[in-house]
Design a protein around this motif. Structure first.
Motif, mmCIF file in Angstrom:
data_model
loop_
_atom_site.group_PDB
_atom_site.id
_atom_site.type_symbol
_atom_site.label_atom_id
_atom_site.label_comp_id
_atom_site.label_asym_id
_atom_site.label_seq_id
_atom_site.Cartn_x
_atom_site.Cartn_y
_atom_site.Cartn_z
ATOM 1 N N LYS A 248 0.843 -1.192 0.000
ATOM 2 C CA LYS A 248 0.000 0.000 0.000
ATOM 3 C C LYS A 248 0.878 1.241 0.000
ATOM 4 C CE LYS A 248 -3.736 2.261 2.573
ATOM 5 N NZ LYS A 248 -4.603 2.188 3.776
ATOM 6 N N VAL A 249 0.585 2.156 -0.933
ATOM 7 C CA VAL A 249 1.348 3.399 -1.022
ATOM 8 C C VAL A 249 0.905 4.329 0.098
ATOM 9 C CG1 VAL A 249 1.904 5.388 -2.454
ATOM 10 C CG2 VAL A 249 1.621 3.145 -3.515
ATOM 11 N N LEU A 250 1.850 4.707 0.946
ATOM 12 C CA LEU A 250 1.540 5.556 2.092
ATOM 13 C C LEU A 250 1.743 7.038 1.810
ATOM 14 C CD1 LEU A 250 3.140 3.497 5.007
ATOM 15 C CD2 LEU A 250 0.788 3.443 4.186
ATOM 16 N N ALA A 251 2.744 7.388 1.007
ATOM 17 C CA ALA A 251 3.032 8.805 0.789
ATOM 18 C C ALA A 251 3.774 8.974 -0.519
ATOM 19 C CB ALA A 251 3.855 9.383 1.935
ATOM 20 N N GLU A 252 3.674 10.182 -1.069
ATOM 21 C CA GLU A 252 4.400 10.571 -2.275
ATOM 22 C C GLU A 252 4.952 11.984 -2.089
ATOM 23 O OE1 GLU A 252 1.906 8.053 -5.663
ATOM 24 O OE2 GLU A 252 1.567 10.212 -5.420
ATOM 25 N N GLN A 253 6.155 12.196 -2.603
ATOM 26 C CA GLN A 253 6.804 13.484 -2.443
ATOM 27 C C GLN A 253 7.483 13.881 -3.753
ATOM 28 O OE1 GLN A 253 6.492 15.181 0.346
ATOM 29 N NE2 GLN A 253 7.737 16.939 -0.209
ATOM 30 N N PRO A 254 7.150 15.070 -4.323
ATOM 31 C CA PRO A 254 7.829 15.498 -5.567
ATOM 32 C C PRO A 254 9.262 15.926 -5.295
ATOM 33 C CG PRO A 254 6.334 17.207 -4.804
ATOM 34 C CD PRO A 254 6.123 16.037 -3.894
ATOM 35 N N TRP A 255 10.088 15.809 -6.318
ATOM 36 C CA TRP A 255 11.512 16.146 -6.212
ATOM 37 C C TRP A 255 11.957 16.746 -7.547
ATOM 38 C CZ3 TRP A 255 15.954 12.076 -5.174
ATOM 39 C CH2 TRP A 255 17.159 12.767 -5.030
ATOM 40 N N GLY A 256 12.328 18.014 -7.532
ATOM 41 C CA GLY A 256 12.848 18.683 -8.718
ATOM 42 C C GLY A 256 14.368 18.692 -8.710
ATOM 43 N N VAL A 257 14.975 18.094 -9.705
ATOM 44 C CA VAL A 257 16.435 17.963 -9.794
ATOM 45 C C VAL A 257 16.936 18.898 -10.885
ATOM 46 C CG1 VAL A 257 18.370 16.375 -10.115
ATOM 47 C CG2 VAL A 257 16.243 15.559 -9.079
ATOM 48 N N GLY A 258 17.905 19.758 -10.540
ATOM 49 C CA GLY A 258 18.468 20.697 -11.504
ATOM 50 C C GLY A 258 19.376 20.021 -12.509
ATOM 51 N N ARG A 259 19.598 20.714 -13.627
ATOM 52 C CA ARG A 259 20.443 20.160 -14.687
ATOM 53 C C ARG A 259 21.924 20.267 -14.295
ATOM 54 N NH1 ARG A 259 19.551 18.894 -19.822
ATOM 55 N NH2 ARG A 259 17.441 19.767 -19.673
ATOM 56 N N PRO A 260 22.720 19.220 -14.526
ATOM 57 C CA PRO A 260 24.159 19.287 -14.219
ATOM 58 C C PRO A 260 24.914 20.085 -15.276
ATOM 59 C CG PRO A 260 23.595 17.139 -15.122
ATOM 60 C CD PRO A 260 22.297 17.885 -14.971
ATOM 61 N N TRP A 261 24.982 21.415 -15.091
ATOM 62 C CA TRP A 261 25.618 22.283 -16.073
ATOM 63 C C TRP A 261 27.124 22.066 -16.146
ATOM 64 C CZ3 TRP A 261 22.596 24.293 -19.495
ATOM 65 C CH2 TRP A 261 21.279 24.611 -19.170
ATOM 66 N N GLY A 262 27.725 21.498 -15.114
ATOM 67 C CA GLY A 262 29.158 21.229 -15.178
ATOM 68 C C GLY A 262 29.508 20.241 -16.278
ATOM 69 N N VAL A 263 28.631 19.270 -16.535
ATOM 70 C CA VAL A 263 28.875 18.311 -17.619
ATOM 71 C C VAL A 263 28.827 19.018 -18.971
ATOM 72 C CG1 VAL A 263 28.050 16.178 -18.673
ATOM 73 C CG2 VAL A 263 27.916 16.467 -16.199
ATOM 74 N N THR A 264 27.857 19.924 -19.135
ATOM 75 C CA THR A 264 27.771 20.687 -20.387
ATOM 76 C C THR A 264 29.021 21.535 -20.595
ATOM 77 O OG1 THR A 264 25.369 20.758 -20.097
ATOM 78 C CG2 THR A 264 26.351 22.290 -21.689
ATOM 79 N N LEU A 265 29.487 22.199 -19.528
ATOM 80 C CA LEU A 265 30.710 23.002 -19.634
ATOM 81 C C LEU A 265 31.913 22.138 -19.987
ATOM 82 C CD1 LEU A 265 32.137 25.725 -19.257
ATOM 83 C CD2 LEU A 265 32.322 25.193 -16.821
ATOM 84 N N PHE A 266 31.987 20.933 -19.432
ATOM 85 C CA PHE A 266 33.102 20.033 -19.730
ATOM 86 C C PHE A 266 33.130 19.659 -21.207
ATOM 87 C CE2 PHE A 266 34.318 15.570 -20.355
ATOM 88 C CZ PHE A 266 35.648 15.620 -19.993
ATOM 89 N N TRP A 267 31.960 19.330 -21.784
ATOM 90 C CA TRP A 267 31.927 18.951 -23.197
ATOM 91 C C TRP A 267 32.267 20.129 -24.099
ATOM 92 C CZ3 TRP A 267 32.394 14.262 -24.676
ATOM 93 C CH2 TRP A 267 31.893 13.213 -23.900
ATOM 94 N N ILE A 268 31.842 21.345 -23.712
ATOM 95 C CA ILE A 268 32.192 22.514 -24.514
ATOM 96 C C ILE A 268 33.711 22.718 -24.527
ATOM 97 C CG2 ILE A 268 31.997 25.025 -24.633
ATOM 98 C CD1 ILE A 268 29.157 24.765 -23.631
ATOM 99 N N LEU A 269 34.340 22.635 -23.341
ATOM 100 C CA LEU A 269 35.797 22.776 -23.278
ATOM 101 C C LEU A 269 36.500 21.660 -24.041
ATOM 102 C CD1 LEU A 269 36.247 23.851 -19.545
ATOM 103 C CD2 LEU A 269 36.326 25.292 -21.584
ATOM 104 N N LEU A 270 35.938 20.448 -23.977
ATOM 105 C CA LEU A 270 36.546 19.325 -24.686
ATOM 106 C C LEU A 270 36.505 19.553 -26.193
ATOM 107 C CD1 LEU A 270 37.801 16.518 -24.206
ATOM 108 C CD2 LEU A 270 35.529 15.549 -24.523
ATOM 109 N N CYS A 271 35.405 20.096 -26.706
ATOM 110 C CA CYS A 271 35.288 20.365 -28.140
ATOM 111 C C CYS A 271 36.231 21.473 -28.591
ATOM 112 C CB CYS A 271 33.849 20.731 -28.491
ATOM 113 S SG CYS A 271 32.691 19.361 -28.291
ATOM 114 N N VAL A 272 36.679 22.328 -27.682
ATOM 115 C CA VAL A 272 37.600 23.409 -28.039
ATOM 116 C C VAL A 272 39.053 22.976 -27.880
ATOM 117 C CG1 VAL A 272 38.360 25.725 -27.429
ATOM 118 C CG2 VAL A 272 35.924 25.207 -27.526
ATOM 119 N N VAL A 273 39.371 22.268 -26.800
ATOM 120 C CA VAL A 273 40.757 21.923 -26.496
ATOM 121 C C VAL A 273 41.285 20.829 -27.414
ATOM 122 C CG1 VAL A 273 42.254 20.951 -24.714
ATOM 123 C CG2 VAL A 273 40.568 22.682 -24.111
#
Length: 381
Positions: A248-273
């Motif tokens: 039986k489901v007793l409770a539910e709780q929403p969870w908003g997770v932000g985007r990992p912008w560090g991964v995006t920055l890493f790929w941008i630097l990788l494409c330049v370097v």
């Protein structure tokens, strides 16, 4: 006197009822706190129907009506909604007084009887009532022995504790602590209860993970429980954390997770370097493999070669004699650089000018350039 004596019992009755109402012990107050369900029949076969009536429910509440097997009014639905005929269930909304009346078709549940008609709220404050019912012709089996774990009901204070760190910004798995409070509404203690925590993203079904809480909850007591929740690496978006106990489901709780912008920055630097590094390596290989000039080293080989040729050009000189007021015939014999001890100014002439046509030179016949293989003669002293 008679009127006063007649009013006294009435005043006393009003005071007692008011005190009972404030204390929560009035008869109608007690009845209003606990919903009730009555059935028009206690037994019916498949294909028939029964009328379900309810009272003292929350006004304008949405309720769910199900016929469940392997259940009893004392122990409730043991197997959860998996023991109920979910496809034949109905929904009903209470009126302004908290009452309802609904005709429910009889269907065989997936589990054997004893059976109940299970009525529970869908949204808002949790409330459920089970009324005994028998499905004619359906198998009957004894209920499983009580495990002694009592019954847990969800209370309040449901939340997700914790925050994301720097590693989460670079794609590490987000983690939280699911905190909630439960109470034991049974007659026996609950020891080391096992919960199922599920996380779902969007329209996908939750992925359940079994977690056991170490401790004992006495009958009528509450306990705050904390369970860890972790998502996959690089997760982002809207998630829903669900808590389930005994199916039986007793409770539910929403969870908003932000985007990992560090991964995006890493790929941008990788494409330049990386392209820059490949370009530098390629230029070094080309510079190493191309042929070199044997006369000079370095990049400006052409300019160094021209300077070397310019230095090696022969130097031509000529002697200038002062003009005579009455020039005589030209002397015979080989020309000489010095005459009669006079000293002339020695200048350097470019190779493409002749001695007679040099810029700023004397008249024709007065300048001469000795050949390369002749010797310079001195004048008479």
């Amino acid at each position: 006197m008679n009127r006063r004596s007649a009013r006294a019992p009435r005043l006393l009755t009003v005071l007692v009822l008011a005190a009972a109402l404030l204390a929560g012990t009035a008869p109608w107050a007690a009845a209003a706190d606990k919903p009730t369900v009555t059935l028009s029949k206690s037994q019916a076969g498949t294909g028939g129907s029964i009328t379900v009536k309810g009272a003292d429910w929350r006004p304008k509440a949405l309720l769910m009506l199900l016929i469940c097997g392997q259940s009893s009014p004392q122990r409730g639905v043991i197997g959860g909604t998996n023991s109920c005929a979910n496809a034949d269930g109905l929904a009903v909304t209470t009126d302004a007084h908290g009452t309802f009346r609904k005709k429910l078709p009889v269907a065989e549940p997936p589990k054997a009887c004893p059976c109940v008609v299970h009525v529970a709220t869908v949204m808002g404050e949790k409330a459920a009532v089970d009324a005994a019912f028998t499905v004619a012709g359906h198998p009957v089996k004894p209920l499983p022995a009580a495990s002694g774990n009592g019954r847990l009901a969800m209370v309040t204070d449901t939340r997700l504790d914790g925050s994301s760190g720097l590693l989460t910004w670079f794609g590490a798995p987000p983690a939280r602590t699911f905190t909630f409070t439960v109470g034991n509404v049974g007659s026996t203690p609950v020891k080391n209860p096992v919960f199922h925590v599920g996380t779902s993203h969007g329209v996908f079904a939750p992925e359940w993970e079994e977690q056991q809480w170490r401790g004992t909850i006495a009958p009528g007591r509450k306990a705050q429980i904390k369970l860890p929740v972790e998502l996959t690496a690089g997760a982002s978006g809207s998630y829903l954390v669900s808590l389930k106990y005994e199916g039986k489901v007793l409770a539910e709780q929403p969870w908003g997770v932000g985007r990992p912008w560090g991964v995006t920055l890493f790929w941008i630097l990788l494409c330049v370097v990386v392209p820059a590094a490949v370009f530098r390596i390629g230029m070094a290989v080309v510079d190493r493999l191309r042929p070199r000039d044997r006369y000079a080293t370095g990049r400006h080989r052409g300019s160094q070669r021209l300077a070397e040729l310019t230095v090696r050009l022969p130097k031509l000189t000529f002697t200038q004699r002062p003009r005579d007021p009455d020039p005589g015939p030209a002397p015979s014999g080989p020309p000489s650089g010095r005459t009669n001890g006079d000293t002339g100014a020695s200048t350097t002439t470019l190779p493409w000018f002749t001695p007679d046509t040099g810029p700023g030179g004397p008249a024709a016949g007065q300048l001469s350039a000795p050949p390369d293989n002749s010797q310079t003669t001195k004048g008479h002293s």
